[in-house]
Scaffold this motif. Structure first.
Motif, short mmCIF file in Angstrom:
data_model
loop_
_atom_site.label_atom_id
_atom_site.label_comp_id
_atom_site.label_asym_id
_atom_site.label_seq_id
_atom_site.Cartn_x
_atom_site.Cartn_y
_atom_site.Cartn_z
N LYS A 220 0.82 -1.21 0.00
CA LYS A 220 0.00 0.00 0.00
C LYS A 220 0.86 1.26 0.00
N LYS A 221 1.98 1.22 0.71
CA LYS A 221 2.87 2.38 0.74
C LYS A 221 3.46 2.67 -0.64
N ILE A 222 3.70 1.63 -1.42
CA ILE A 222 4.23 1.82 -2.77
C ILE A 222 3.27 2.66 -3.60
N ALA A 223 2.01 2.35 -3.49
CA ALA A 223 1.00 3.05 -4.29
C ALA A 223 0.91 4.54 -3.96
N SER A 224 1.24 4.90 -2.71
CA SER A 224 1.09 6.30 -2.31
C SER A 224 2.43 7.03 -2.14
N GLU A 225 3.53 6.35 -2.40
CA GLU A 225 4.85 6.96 -2.19
C GLU A 225 5.22 7.87 -3.36
N PRO A 226 5.39 9.18 -3.11
CA PRO A 226 5.74 10.09 -4.20
C PRO A 226 7.23 10.06 -4.57
N ASN A 227 8.07 9.65 -3.66
CA ASN A 227 9.51 9.63 -3.89
C ASN A 227 9.89 8.34 -4.62
N GLU A 228 10.36 8.47 -5.86
CA GLU A 228 10.69 7.30 -6.68
C GLU A 228 11.80 6.45 -6.06
N GLU A 229 12.77 7.06 -5.41
CA GLU A 229 13.86 6.31 -4.80
C GLU A 229 13.33 5.41 -3.68
N ILE A 230 12.47 5.97 -2.83
CA ILE A 230 11.88 5.19 -1.74
C ILE A 230 10.96 4.12 -2.31
N LYS A 231 10.17 4.49 -3.31
CA LYS A 231 9.27 3.52 -3.95
C LYS A 231 10.07 2.33 -4.49
N ASN A 232 11.22 2.61 -5.11
CA ASN A 232 12.05 1.53 -5.65
C ASN A 232 12.63 0.66 -4.53
N LYS A 233 12.93 1.26 -3.38
CA LYS A 233 13.42 0.47 -2.23
C LYS A 233 12.32 -0.47 -1.74
N TYR A 234 11.08 0.02 -1.68
CA TYR A 234 9.96 -0.83 -1.29
C TYR A 234 9.80 -2.00 -2.28
N LEU A 235 9.87 -1.68 -3.56
CA LEU A 235 9.71 -2.71 -4.58
C LEU A 235 10.82 -3.76 -4.49
N LEU A 236 12.05 -3.31 -4.28
CA LEU A 236 13.17 -4.23 -4.14
C LEU A 236 12.99 -5.10 -2.89
N SER A 237 12.53 -4.50 -1.82
CA SER A 237 12.28 -5.23 -0.58
C SER A 237 11.25 -6.33 -0.80
N LEU A 238 10.17 -6.01 -1.48
CA LEU A 238 9.15 -7.01 -1.76
C LEU A 238 9.69 -8.13 -2.65
N SER A 239 10.49 -7.76 -3.62
CA SER A 239 11.09 -8.75 -4.52
C SER A 239 12.01 -9.70 -3.75
N ARG A 240 12.85 -9.13 -2.89
CA ARG A 240 13.74 -9.98 -2.08
C ARG A 240 12.93 -10.89 -1.16
N SER A 241 11.92 -10.32 -0.52
CA SER A 241 11.09 -11.11 0.39
C SER A 241 10.43 -12.27 -0.33
N LYS A 242 9.88 -12.00 -1.50
CA LYS A 242 9.23 -13.06 -2.28
C LYS A 242 10.24 -14.13 -2.66
N ASN A 243 11.42 -13.74 -3.07
CA ASN A 243 12.46 -14.70 -3.43
C ASN A 243 12.80 -15.61 -2.25
N ILE A 244 12.93 -15.01 -1.08
CA ILE A 244 13.24 -15.80 0.12
C ILE A 244 12.08 -16.73 0.46
N ILE A 245 10.88 -16.23 0.42
CA ILE A 245 9.70 -17.05 0.72
C ILE A 245 9.63 -18.25 -0.23
N ASP A 246 9.93 -18.02 -1.49
CA ASP A 246 9.86 -19.08 -2.48
C ASP A 246 11.01 -20.08 -2.39
#
Length: 185
Positions: A21-47
């Protein structure tokens, strides 16, 4: 004191949902990209994370019956590497909940690392809501990587450090995280 934080903390699933949800409302592209990378890493670990039978047996010997409370933020690289592993390891053994650091500065002040609000901080709580111990913000090997990069602070390259750190996390596959936690509970 710690009980009130436990009561307002989130499950891992709610933590991930909040990051999305924070990704959708985050105006700062750098922070948004950190959130996206975090989710990607988390999914990779979960899998891909595989529980170690040796670590599970060591945990059983410890007889830890308490709870696991994690202070984190969704944009944090160390959190994205550690929290999914900790959640998977403890998932069917002990309750795990997560609090956002920036929403709980008073709690964070009790768990500073060299005066800094470094995360994640993993707090082990007894059934009576007493703090038993805590771990974080990264493994000893991860801290050594940081210190080696900072030896020549004027030449410090954050991108090179982050590459080395995440390569270490990926190759270690959570073994150091769980071994260090098992040593303190």
């Amino acid at each position: 004191m710690i009980g009130k934080y436990w009561d307002k903390a989130h499950t891992f699933e709610v933590y991930i949902d909040t990051i999305q949800k924070k990704i959708a409302s985050e105006p700062n592209e750098e922070i948004k990209n950190k959130y996206l990378l975090s989710l990607s890493r988390s999914k990779n670990i979960i899998d891909n994370y595989i529980l170690s039978d040796i670590q599970v047996k060591e945990f059983q010997k410890k007889g830890f019956k308490g709870k696991v409370l994690i202070i984190a933020e969704g944009w944090c690289g160390d959190c994205s590497q550690s929290i999914p592993i900790i959640n998977i390891f403890f998932h069917d053994k002990n309750p795990v909940k997560i609090l956002f650091r920036d929403e709980n500065p008073d709690l964070m002040q009790n768990f500073l690392t060299d005066g800094n609000e470094a995360i994640p901080i993993v707090i082990f709580i007894s059934e009576e809501n007493d703090v038993i111990s805590h771990w974080g913000p990264r493994t000893k090997a991860g801290t050594e990587i940081l210190l080696n990069h900072k030896k020549e602070i004027e030449k410090f390259n954050k991108e090179a450090f982050l590459t080395d750190l995440h390569n270490y996390y990926n190759s270690n596959r959570g073994n150091d995280i769980i071994n260090e936690i098992l040593a303190i509970i």
